[in-house]
Write a protein that holds these residues in place. Structure first.
Motif, PDB file in Angstrom:
ATOM      1  N   PRO A 421     -28.228 -41.437  47.961  1.00 18.04           N
ATOM      2  CA  PRO A 421     -28.583 -40.342  48.335  1.00 18.04           C
ATOM      3  C   PRO A 421     -29.241 -39.433  47.286  1.00 18.04           C
ATOM      4  N   PRO A 422     -29.910 -38.542  47.769  1.00 16.52           N
ATOM      5  CA  PRO A 422     -30.751 -37.716  46.636  1.00 16.52           C
ATOM      6  C   PRO A 422     -29.489 -37.015  45.606  1.00 16.52           C
ATOM      7  N   GLN A 423     -28.408 -37.020  46.057  1.00 22.22           N
ATOM      8  CA  GLN A 423     -27.229 -36.159  45.592  1.00 22.22           C
ATOM      9  C   GLN A 423     -26.839 -36.921  44.412  1.00 22.22           C
ATOM     10  N   ILE A 424     -27.469 -38.166  43.857  1.00 19.78           N
ATOM     11  CA  ILE A 424     -27.245 -38.779  42.734  1.00 19.78           C
ATOM     12  C   ILE A 424     -27.706 -38.222  41.619  1.00 19.78           C
ATOM     13  N   ILE A 425     -28.646 -37.289  41.803  1.00 19.20           N
ATOM     14  CA  ILE A 425     -29.317 -36.733  40.577  1.00 19.20           C
ATOM     15  C   ILE A 425     -28.278 -35.869  39.940  1.00 19.20           C
ATOM     16  N   GLY A 426     -27.462 -35.300  40.910  1.00 16.72           N
ATOM     17  CA  GLY A 426     -26.494 -34.294  40.235  1.00 16.72           C
ATOM     18  C   GLY A 426     -25.353 -34.838  39.151  1.00 16.72           C
ATOM     19  N   LEU A 427     -25.384 -36.383  39.114  1.00 17.52           N
ATOM     20  CA  LEU A 427     -24.647 -36.994  38.298  1.00 17.52           C
ATOM     21  C   LEU A 427     -25.143 -37.019  36.674  1.00 17.52           C
ATOM     22  N   ARG A 428     -25.228 -35.831  36.194  1.00 12.16           N
ATOM     23  CA  ARG A 428     -25.616 -35.606  34.703  1.00 12.16           C
ATOM     24  C   ARG A 428     -25.012 -36.559  33.508  1.00 12.16           C
ATOM     25  N   TYR A 429     -23.937 -36.931  33.957  1.00  8.94           N
ATOM     26  CA  TYR A 429     -22.951 -37.884  32.988  1.00  8.94           C
ATOM     27  C   TYR A 429     -23.171 -39.159  33.123  1.00  8.94           C
ATOM     28  N   LEU A 430     -23.669 -39.554  34.127  1.00 10.27           N
ATOM     29  CA  LEU A 430     -23.755 -41.016  34.720  1.00 10.27           C
ATOM     30  C   LEU A 430     -24.216 -41.956  33.728  1.00 10.27           C
ATOM     31  N   GLU A 431     -23.450 -42.857  32.975  1.00 11.66           N
ATOM     32  CA  GLU A 431     -23.926 -43.689  32.208  1.00 11.66           C
ATOM     33  C   GLU A 431     -24.301 -45.214  32.689  1.00 11.66           C
ATOM     34  N   THR A 432     -23.302 -45.525  33.813  1.00  9.81           N
ATOM     35  CA  THR A 432     -23.318 -47.033  34.437  1.00  9.81           C
ATOM     36  C   THR A 432     -23.444 -46.857  35.823  1.00  9.81           C
ATOM     37  N   LEU A 433     -24.750 -47.303  36.375  1.00  6.16           N
ATOM     38  CA  LEU A 433     -24.717 -47.694  37.903  1.00  6.16           C
ATOM     39  C   LEU A 433     -25.017 -49.198  38.281  1.00  6.16           C
ATOM     40  N   ASP A 434     -23.730 -49.332  38.973  1.00  2.00           N
ATOM     41  CA  ASP A 434     -24.026 -50.993  39.321  1.00  2.00           C
ATOM     42  C   ASP A 434     -23.936 -50.771  41.192  1.00  2.00           C
ATOM     43  N   ILE A 435     -25.223 -50.980  41.648  1.00  4.58           N
ATOM     44  CA  ILE A 435     -25.407 -51.273  43.114  1.00  4.58           C
ATOM     45  C   ILE A 435     -25.770 -52.662  43.529  1.00  4.58           C
ATOM     46  N   SER A 436     -25.350 -53.624  42.460  1.00  2.00           N
ATOM     47  CA  SER A 436     -25.648 -54.943  42.858  1.00  2.00           C
ATOM     48  C   SER A 436     -24.986 -55.575  44.035  1.00  2.00           C
ATOM     49  N   TYR A 437     -25.646 -56.523  44.749  1.00  2.00           N
ATOM     50  CA  TYR A 437     -25.106 -57.191  45.803  1.00  2.00           C
ATOM     51  C   TYR A 437     -24.713 -56.224  47.103  1.00  2.00           C
ATOM     52  N   THR A 438     -25.530 -55.202  47.132  1.00  2.00           N
ATOM     53  CA  THR A 438     -25.572 -54.158  48.141  1.00  2.00           C
ATOM     54  C   THR A 438     -26.755 -54.265  49.209  1.00  2.00           C
ATOM     55  N   HIS A 439     -26.841 -53.548  49.983  1.00  2.00           N
ATOM     56  CA  HIS A 439     -28.144 -53.464  51.097  1.00  2.00           C
ATOM     57  C   HIS A 439     -29.105 -52.676  50.677  1.00  2.00           C
ATOM     58  N   VAL A 440     -29.067 -52.058  49.457  1.00  2.00           N
ATOM     59  CA  VAL A 440     -29.917 -51.146  49.091  1.00  2.00           C
ATOM     60  C   VAL A 440     -31.309 -51.644  48.990  1.00  2.00           C
ATOM     61  N   THR A 441     -32.458 -51.071  49.272  1.00  2.00           N
ATOM     62  CA  THR A 441     -33.768 -51.723  49.439  1.00  2.00           C
ATOM     63  C   THR A 441     -34.894 -50.829  48.372  1.00  2.00           C
ATOM     64  N   ARG A 442     -34.214 -49.565  48.201  1.00  2.00           N
ATOM     65  CA  ARG A 442     -35.337 -48.783  47.296  1.00  2.00           C
ATOM     66  C   ARG A 442     -34.481 -47.959  46.236  1.00  2.00           C
ATOM     67  N   LEU A 443     -35.162 -47.341  45.378  1.00  2.00           N
ATOM     68  CA  LEU A 443     -34.464 -46.511  44.355  1.00  2.00           C
ATOM     69  C   LEU A 443     -35.446 -45.241  44.444  1.00  2.00           C
ATOM     70  N   PRO A 444     -34.729 -43.998  44.405  1.00  2.00           N
ATOM     71  CA  PRO A 444     -35.347 -42.758  44.492  1.00  2.00           C
ATOM     72  C   PRO A 444     -36.157 -42.340  43.008  1.00  2.00           C
ATOM     73  N   SER A 445     -37.337 -41.957  42.681  1.00  2.00           N
ATOM     74  CA  SER A 445     -38.057 -42.209  41.682  1.00  2.00           C
ATOM     75  C   SER A 445     -37.430 -41.050  40.867  1.00  2.00           C
ATOM     76  N   GLN A 446     -36.270 -40.193  41.191  1.00  2.00           N
ATOM     77  CA  GLN A 446     -35.978 -38.985  40.597  1.00  2.00           C
ATOM     78  C   GLN A 446     -34.781 -39.872  39.674  1.00  2.00           C
ATOM     79  N   MET A 447     -34.284 -41.001  39.931  1.00  2.00           N
ATOM     80  CA  MET A 447     -32.954 -41.510  39.336  1.00  2.00           C
ATOM     81  C   MET A 447     -33.512 -41.474  37.623  1.00  2.00           C
ATOM     82  N   TRP A 448     -34.696 -41.703  37.333  1.00  2.00           N
ATOM     83  CA  TRP A 448     -34.783 -41.776  35.893  1.00  2.00           C
ATOM     84  C   TRP A 448     -34.577 -40.357  35.350  1.00  2.00           C
TER      85      TRP A 448
END
Length: 811
Positions: A421-448
């Motif tokens: 979701p776009p709300q993931i951009i609000g996780l300003r302290y996030l160090e590890t993001l593991d979405i392996s073996y899910t049904h995700v097909t694309r990443l938002p460009s804002q995640m960087w």
């Protein structure tokens, strides 16, 4: 111990057996106990007895005992040794008198066993779990009487198999469960397996056996061992993922001169050393060469869970009710808990969680079919791991990202999540993001734009491309994990400006098969270090383009300096394109900090072009190249840190064997032989001093092990990839010379079962195993082969010193 007394009485003039409890006052009491037993074997009126006293300090006692034993054969058994200092004090009391004397030491701690053998002509034997057949025999004898077997009823048989699976072949646990079953009424037999946690809590003998190991842990290891109870039973633990959780939770306190990663590795080794964590025993030949996975035995897990809830450190599905009762005294008072781990569905769960004051909960771990969790209560999480939680949906992820702004670790691995979701951009302290073996097909460009993101795991997803641009937007990104080579059907492409991530340490597995040559060239391009970046304000304004160009060059330099793990996929056409060859050669040669290099190739790929490398990074600890070489590359010589090597060659000369044997730290060697040997490949007594695992893929495994060869080899794995005969007597020989061997594994395709050459190899190995004077497990196509042995167990008579580690006090 009775057996040792029998052996001692037959073969030794003096013998003594002493148990060293964790609270033993010291070496002086050990020496007094040993001396009194040794002297009591002599006649009461013996002049030697009258001359030997039990007075004096440690050194005097040691001197007297040594003098007494100087011309006698002796057997000394020191059971359950905890401290190396005790051994250092008493070992001088036992003379090397050439009288065939023996010392046997058992300990629960690997490092203690290694220390005891380090300065002696000793042999370290680690007690291994019982085989499936032996486990059944022990369980049946203890539960139903000697000579009895498990009931033939199918349902009961399945229950017994499940119990034995959880016991992991450890005699202590098998006997505890068998005794419990014997005490239960016949109609309650099913309860033993169905209500597993309740049964374990009843087993006082297990708790009494495990408690000393926990009590002896240093304070920091006690905390980290309790954290292991967050995992569900049977969970495969990735140690690097565990390190990230430890760091996010603040469980690793930085030390002067040591980074968090180094400390995590040190503490993890401490837990392995004391058997809190165990390596997974199964090996998948399609997996990585080294053992990546670990687990906690079910009995140890339940033991740690019970301590965790007592100390209000963590509550699990099985201990949550007792935690609420202890905190609230049985009334409706709200209770607080820092960590919650839920893996088993429970109808009472919503009611129990309703009373939880979640404002203090920083860690939540959920898996399986658990439901009824009010996620809206958890708004201050730092760690959220929902690996395999089947009831977690996209809307739940939106809610988590909208409220838990302090999250540092987020794993939705193996769930139904299909988008970030776009709300993931609000996780300003996030160090590890593991979405392996899910049904995700694309990443938002804002995640960087996540400023603290360090680890991104996309393995097993349908993401086809990492979003760009990445340049100057990923200042802290260290680990990018994509394209799991084993299972991924979707290839994730990476933008070419990934080379501008200044702190990138791990890039695996990047698919270069469809990349342009310029991308590989950019990976390989490296300018000199020490580029000056002190610019005046006017220079920044007047020469903006020049500054940016210099900055880009410096970042690329730093990438190659920091890159430690590189795994890539290389195509057939790239193997024969000089531009790609040169680019890859340069990238490998100039990645000065590289520790692990993995290259996956299409079938038939030749890696000959890498033979001409003038040098490779001396820091390399692992090389796994799935293409073939003509012979062993010369640049392997001098890689003094190399521990794991996997290559295939079309020729193996004696000099090549000598080159491989000279690698001082080589522990695992997987060697593919793409030729039929004309003579035996001889392994002599020189070299391979640290090798523990040898795996050979060959048409004909014509190996000859000489006396004293591979002194630390425990696992020999032979894969017969064809049935081409090489001639008479071309089977492996000299297996009896591998004195530390524990398991031999033979593999071949089922269509070759009736092949005469395969039968000859299998028969030759069976014959040699049957003649061994020590136990070696033989596996044929993943099925244990029970070889009838012609000799008894003469292990004791073969070695001058045996340090035998008794796992969980199973002796």
């Amino acid at each position: 111990m009775e057996l040792l007394h029998q052996i001692g009485g037959q073969h030794f003039q003096c013998r003594a057996v002493t148990n060293v409890s964790r609270r033993t006052p010291g070496a002086r009491d050990l020496l007094k106990h040993i001396t009194s037993q040794v002297i009591d074997m002599a006649a009461p009126a013996s002049s030697e007895r009258s001359q030997t006293t039990l007075g004096g300090d440690d050194h005097e006692l040691a001197y007297d005992l040594k003098k007494y034993l100087q011309d006698k054969s002796y057997l000394i058994v020191i059971d359950d040794l905890w401290r190396t200092s005790d051994w250092e004090t008493i070992r001088h009391a036992f003379p090397r008198n050439n009288c065939s004397s023996r010392i046997i030491i058992t300990t629960r701690i690997r490092s203690v066993a290694r220390w005891c053998c380090s300065d002696e002509d000793g042999f370290l034997h680690e007690v291994k779990p019982l085989s499936e057949l032996d486990s059944k025999r022990l369980f049946s004898a203890a539960a139903f009487g000697s000579g009895s077997t498990c009931p033939s009823d199918n349902s009961c048989s399945l229950e017994f198999d499940e119990i034995l699976r959880r016991c992991d072949g450890i005699p202590l646990f098998i006997l505890a469960m068998a005794n419990q079953m014997r005490q239960e009424q016949a109609e309650k037999v099913d309860k033993a397996a169905a209500c597993w946690p309740e049964v374990i809590h009843k087993l006082k003998q297990v708790k009494e056996a495990l408690s000393p190991s926990y009590d002896d842990l240093p304070l920091e290891l006690k905390l980290l061992s309790l954290y292991m109870s967050t995992f569900p039973r049977g969970h495969r633990i990735d140690k690097h993922d565990l390190f990230r959780k430890w760091e996010a939770e603040g469980l690793i306190a930085p030390d002067t001169g040591k980074g968090v990663e180094d400390l995590s590795e040190e503490y993890f080794s401490g837990l392995l050393d004391r058997y809190i964590i165990l390596p997974m025993t199964g090996r998948d030949r399609n997996s990585e060469v080294e053992n990546r996975w670990y687990h906690v035995n079910d009995f140890m897990l339940e033991f740690l869970s019970s301590i965790s809830v007592q100390k209000n450190f963590l509550a699990t599905s099985c201990t949550l009710k007792s935690a609420t009762e202890a905190a609230g005294g049985g009334n409706n008072k709200a209770w607080k808990l820092g960590r919650l781990s839920l893996h088993q569905p429970d109808a009472e769960l919503p009611v129990l969680l309703e009373r939880l004051d979640a404002s203090h909960t920083r860690s939540l771990t959920v898996s399986g079919l658990v439901n009824g969790i009010p996620l809206d209560k958890f708004v201050h999480l730092v760690v959220l791991s929902i690996d395999g939680w089947q009831n977690f949906e996209d809307d739940d992820l939106v809610q988590i990202c909208s409220t838990n702004f302090r999250l540092k670790y987020l794993s939705v691995r193996n769930t139904r999540v299909s988008k970030l979701p776009p709300q993931i951009i609000g996780l300003r302290y996030l160090e590890t993001l593991d979405i392996s073996y899910t049904h995700v097909t694309r990443l938002p460009s804002q995640m960087w734009e996540l400023p603290e993101l360090r680890v991104l795991d996309l393995r097993g997803t349908q993401v086809t491309m990492l979003p760009g641009p990445m340049r100057h937007r990923t200042a802290r990104l260290k680990h990018v994990l994509i394209n799991s080579n084993e299972t991924d059907l979707t290839v994730t492409q990476v933008p070419e400006d990934i080379v501008y991530c200044p702190r990138l340490e791990s890039l695996e597995t990047v698919d270069l098969s469809n990349c342009s040559v310029s991308f590989v060239e950019n990976l390989a391009r490296q300018e000199s270090l020490g580029l000056g970046l002190e610019w005046e304000h006017e220079q920044l304004n007047d020469n903006h383009g020049e500054v940016e160009h210099a900055l880009d060059r410096n970042i690329r330099t730093k990438v190659l300096e920091s890159l430690k793990v590189l795994a890539l996929t290389w195509s057939f056409h790239q193997c024969y394109d000089e531009r790609y060859q040169t680019a890859l050669q340069s990238a490998i040669q100039k990645s000065r900090s590289l520790e692990s290099l993995t290259i996956h190739c299409e079938m038939g790929c030749s890696m000959e072009f890498l033979d001409s490398l003038p040098e490779v990074p001396k820091s390399l600890q692992k090389i796994s190249i799935h293409g073939r070489f003509v012979t062993v590359p010369r640049w392997i010589q001098g890689l003094n840190n190399l521990a794991i090597l996997q290559i295939s060659v079309c020729k193996l000369a004696p000099d090549d064997v000598k080159l491989l044997g000279a690698l001082p730290r080589l522990e695992s060697l997987v060697l593919g032989l793409h030729f039929i040997p004309e003579e035996a490949i001889v392994i002599g007594c020189e070299g391979f001093s640290q090798l523990r695992r040898l795996s050979i893929d060959s048409r004909v495994p014509w190996l000859a092990f000489g006396r004293g060869s591979m002194p630390k080899l425990t696992d020999l794995d032979l894969m017969l990839i064809s049935v081409d005969p090489a001639g008479q007597d071309s089977e492996p020989s000299g297996i009896a010379n591998l004195l530390n061997l524990e398991q031999i594994t033979l593999r071949y395709y089922s269509c070759y079962t009736n092949s005469s050459s395969v039968k000859a190899v299998v028969d030759a190995v069976r014959r040699q195993v049957a003649e061994l004077r020590y136990m070696v497990r033989l596996m044929i196509n993943d099925v244990e082969d029970y070889v009838k042995r012609s000799c008894g167990d003469m292990q004791l008579a073969k070695h001058k010193l045996v340090a035998s580690i008794a796992r969980y006090n199973s002796h």
